[in-house]
Write a protein that holds these residues in place. Structure first.
Motif, PDB file in Angstrom:
ATOM      1  N   LEU A 255      20.223  29.772  57.241  1.00 26.00           N
ATOM      2  CA  LEU A 255      21.467  30.042  56.522  1.00 26.00           C
ATOM      3  C   LEU A 255      21.179  30.471  55.085  1.00 26.00           C
ATOM      4  O   LEU A 255      21.837  31.366  54.545  1.00 26.00           O
ATOM      5  N   ALA A 256      20.181  29.848  54.484  1.00 23.14           N
ATOM      6  CA  ALA A 256      19.779  30.230  53.130  1.00 23.14           C
ATOM      7  C   ALA A 256      19.250  31.656  53.097  1.00 23.14           C
ATOM      8  O   ALA A 256      19.535  32.425  52.173  1.00 23.14           O
ATOM      9  N   ALA A 257      18.497  32.028  54.139  1.00 20.48           N
ATOM     10  CA  ALA A 257      17.920  33.376  54.188  1.00 20.48           C
ATOM     11  C   ALA A 257      18.987  34.455  54.185  1.00 20.48           C
ATOM     12  O   ALA A 257      18.793  35.543  53.635  1.00 20.48           O
ATOM     13  N   TYR A 258      20.130  34.145  54.786  1.00 22.70           N
ATOM     14  CA  TYR A 258      21.209  35.132  54.855  1.00 22.70           C
ATOM     15  C   TYR A 258      22.194  35.023  53.685  1.00 22.70           C
ATOM     16  O   TYR A 258      23.187  35.749  53.668  1.00 22.70           O
ATOM     17  N   GLY A 259      21.905  34.125  52.728  1.00 22.06           N
ATOM     18  CA  GLY A 259      22.693  34.140  51.504  1.00 22.06           C
ATOM     19  C   GLY A 259      23.420  32.872  51.118  1.00 22.06           C
ATOM     20  O   GLY A 259      24.051  32.827  50.059  1.00 22.06           O
ATOM     21  N   ALA A 260      23.371  31.823  51.929  1.00 20.88           N
ATOM     22  CA  ALA A 260      24.077  30.586  51.571  1.00 20.88           C
ATOM     23  C   ALA A 260      23.413  29.942  50.357  1.00 20.88           C
ATOM     24  O   ALA A 260      22.198  29.766  50.323  1.00 20.88           O
ATOM     25  N   ASP A 261      24.217  29.607  49.339  1.00 20.93           N
ATOM     26  CA  ASP A 261      23.689  28.923  48.157  1.00 20.93           C
ATOM     27  C   ASP A 261      23.509  27.434  48.427  1.00 20.93           C
ATOM     28  O   ASP A 261      22.629  26.790  47.856  1.00 20.93           O
ATOM     29  N   LYS A 262      24.361  26.914  49.319  1.00 18.86           N
ATOM     30  CA  LYS A 262      24.337  25.483  49.616  1.00 18.86           C
ATOM     31  C   LYS A 262      24.693  25.290  51.079  1.00 18.86           C
ATOM     32  O   LYS A 262      25.413  26.104  51.670  1.00 18.86           O
ATOM     33  N   VAL A 263      24.177  24.242  51.683  1.00 23.86           N
ATOM     34  CA  VAL A 263      24.524  23.882  53.052  1.00 23.86           C
ATOM     35  C   VAL A 263      25.008  22.440  53.056  1.00 23.86           C
ATOM     36  O   VAL A 263      24.309  21.553  52.568  1.00 23.86           O
ATOM     37  N   ILE A 264      26.201  22.234  53.564  1.00 21.75           N
ATOM     38  CA  ILE A 264      26.682  20.868  53.801  1.00 21.75           C
ATOM     39  C   ILE A 264      26.377  20.554  55.255  1.00 21.75           C
ATOM     40  O   ILE A 264      26.916  21.195  56.163  1.00 21.75           O
TER      41      ILE A 264
END
Length: 334
Positions: A58-67
């Motif tokens: 998810l980070a690789a595709y642009g998410a700054d944060k993951v809940i």
């Protein structure tokens, strides 16, 4: 309602069997554009059991944060625990915008969340943007059978919520070794009479190619005339390394399968080349393919709306044109 505490954009990151659905990456890509206009961040909301390993993707595709909400009750999708978990996350973190994929799961989940957090939901959006003056989230979708496009805002409640069909938005190129802030959240699920028990999961495995992944689509409509005539389209697709698709009329006639349908009630596609053969070009069909790079229309009716969006058009009998085109293409490969 005061909106000061509502900040950031949430994307429901749908996963099944530990694999993220591509629409999640598409929504993150769009969310990054919207976040730039709002000077805010993008958070992926990831639910499941034993799915922490998906955070980096998810980070690789642009998410700054993951809940991350990791709970055995969320291993397989069922409505009540997922609804409880997402509602609790929204009430806790107060996002300004929440986006879901208009998948079977997203279409089941999103309206239940909107009811629980007492906000609006715009379904099947084709365009999302931020008004630069008011900073309102503008959600555009087809209305009245696709005959008009309605732009909807949610001025009095937060979060503003929308569902978007797979293939409508474009995902970003993944960034290797990207990292996002991961926050684990316990929604304190409470088992109630709305919980269901899954006794068995039966997977229907289709052998057909997914038209959403195809670079070249050869699509047929009512003008093809019969199920047997789709063999002409199959020959053309084989000659150019394409995949056969269709309009709703072909599905309704029993000539093709639903999985092959392009359009408002089918799939949204973005191939490099889209052949529209015997397709009139009703707005419901155009909604699913008008973002194709090159559109080639073949139709005997020179007034067909498909020619308004086509890059190249041929007026004539498809039964003569398509086989001749196939032979020419085969000759070029020889």
């Amino acid at each position: 309602m005061s909106f000061q505490d509502y900040k950031g954009i949430f994307v429901f990151a749908q996963q099944v069997d530990g694999k993220l659905n591509s629409v999640s990456f598409e929504l993150i890509g769009k969310a990054k554009e919207l976040a730039a206009d709002l000077d805010t961040t993008v958070t992926a909301l990831l639910l499941g059991s034993g799915v922490e390993n998906l955070c980096d993707e998810l980070a690789a595709y642009g998410a700054d944060k993951v809940i991350l909400i990791d709970d055995p009750a969320l291993k397989d999708y069922t409505t009540e625990p997922y609804a409880q978990a997402v509602t609790a996350a929204i009430n806790k973190f107060k996002p300004e915008i929440v986006m879901y994929g208009a998948t079977a799961i997203g279409r089941d989940l999103a309206p239940r969340i909107s009811a629980r957090v007492k906000t609006g939901l715009t379904a099947d959006c084709t365009k999302l943007e931020i008004d630069h003056e008011t900073k309102q989230f503008q959600m555009t979708r087809p209305a009245f059978g696709g005959n008009i496009m309605a732009t909807i805002i949610c001025p009095e409640h937060r979060p503003a919520m929308s569902t978007v069909r797979p293939g409508v938005m474009q995902k970003r190129e993944p960034v290797a070794n990207a990292k996002a802030i991961v926050e684990k959240f316990d929604p304190k699920l409470e088992k109630n009479d709305k919980f269901v028990e899954i006794l068995e999961i039966i997977k229907n495995v289709s052998t057909a190619k997914d038209i959403m992944d195809a670079k070249i689509l050869v699509s047929g409509g009512r003008g093809v005339g019969s199920k047997e005539n789709f063999k002409i389209l199959e020959d053309l697709a084989d000659a150019i390394g394409g995949t056969v698709a269709c309009s709703r009329a072909a599905v309704d006639a029993g000539w093709t399968e639903k999985d092959m349908q392009v359009g408002q009630t089918g799939k949204t596609v973005r191939p490099h080349v889209y052949f529209a053969i015997g397709i009139s070009g009703a707005i419901q069909h155009l909604a699913g393919m008008e973002e194709s790079d090159i559109i080639i229309a073949i139709n005997k009716d020179e007034t067909a709306p498909i020619f308004d969006v086509a890059d190249y058009g041929i007026v004539g009998d498809l039964n003569k044109i398509v086989p001749a085109l196939t032979e020419k293409l085969k000759a070029l490969k020889a």
